[in-house]
Write an enzyme that holds these catalytic residues in place. Structure first.
Site, PDB file in Angstrom:
ATOM      1  N   VAL A  39      -8.270   8.904  -0.583  1.00 12.81           N
ATOM      2  CA  VAL A  39      -6.595   8.025   0.032  1.00 12.81           C
ATOM      3  C   VAL A  39      -5.793   8.620  -1.003  1.00 12.81           C
ATOM      4  O   VAL A  39      -6.137   8.409  -2.381  1.00 12.81           O
ATOM      5  CB  VAL A  39      -6.861   6.690   0.196  1.00 12.81           C
ATOM      6  CG1 VAL A  39      -5.496   5.989   0.474  1.00 12.81           C
ATOM      7  CG2 VAL A  39      -7.993   6.344   0.929  1.00 12.81           C
ATOM      8  N   CYS A  40      -4.551   9.034  -0.838  1.00 12.72           N
ATOM      9  CA  CYS A  40      -3.442   9.024  -1.789  1.00 12.72           C
ATOM     10  C   CYS A  40      -2.225   8.495  -0.850  1.00 12.72           C
ATOM     11  O   CYS A  40      -2.332   7.934   0.102  1.00 12.72           O
ATOM     12  CB  CYS A  40      -3.284  10.347  -2.110  1.00 12.72           C
ATOM     13  SG  CYS A  40      -2.641  11.379  -0.799  1.00 12.72           S
ATOM     14  N   ARG A  41      -0.864   8.900  -1.216  1.00 10.58           N
ATOM     15  CA  ARG A  41       0.300   8.425  -0.381  1.00 10.58           C
ATOM     16  C   ARG A  41       0.544   9.217   0.833  1.00 10.58           C
ATOM     17  O   ARG A  41       0.575   8.492   1.803  1.00 10.58           O
ATOM     18  CB  ARG A  41       1.421   8.724  -1.431  1.00 10.58           C
ATOM     19  CG  ARG A  41       2.603   8.132  -0.965  1.00 10.58           C
ATOM     20  CD  ARG A  41       3.852   8.564  -1.722  1.00 10.58           C
ATOM     21  NE  ARG A  41       5.104   8.683  -1.151  1.00 10.58           N
ATOM     22  CZ  ARG A  41       5.468   9.750  -0.539  1.00 10.58           C
ATOM     23  NH1 ARG A  41       5.016  10.825  -0.586  1.00 10.58           N
ATOM     24  NH2 ARG A  41       6.799   9.634  -0.054  1.00 10.58           N
TER      25      ARG A  41
END
Length: 98
Positions: free
Chosen positions: A62-64
């Site tokens: 997961v990231c932005r």
């Protein structure tokens, strides 16, 4: 590279599926909220902390927006890990955060 949308990940969590989430955002980004239960390993530290992970498990990155988590997924895949990228990242996340 395998991918799931943020909505698909949210549904799996709501169904009670045990997921191994790794959030590769920076510290200041995670302070605004992360998915409950996600492990925080900033992308820049992933190489040095991958010994904490198990090749027997599947991880959802997961990231932005999904770009850094895609890079993290490619990196871990190249080292024999089973990973899925959460496309859309936290920008697309509508579920709970802590």
């Amino acid at each position: 590279m395998k991918q799931l949308t943020a909505k698909e990940v949210e549904i799996l969590l709501l169904e009670g599926k045990p997921l191994n989430l790794i959030d590769v955002r920076e510290v200041d980004e995670v302070e605004t909220g992360k998915i409950p239960g996600a492990i925080h390993i900033p992308l820049g530290l992933l190489e040095f902390r991958m010994h904490e992970l198990s090749k027997a498990k599947e991880y959802i990155m997961v990231c932005r927006s999904g770009a850094r988590s895609a890079r993290a997924s490619q990196f871990l895949e190249s080292h024999g890990f089973n990973v899925i990228n959460m496309s859309g990242g936290m920008l697309a996340w509508e579920g709970e955060t802590k």
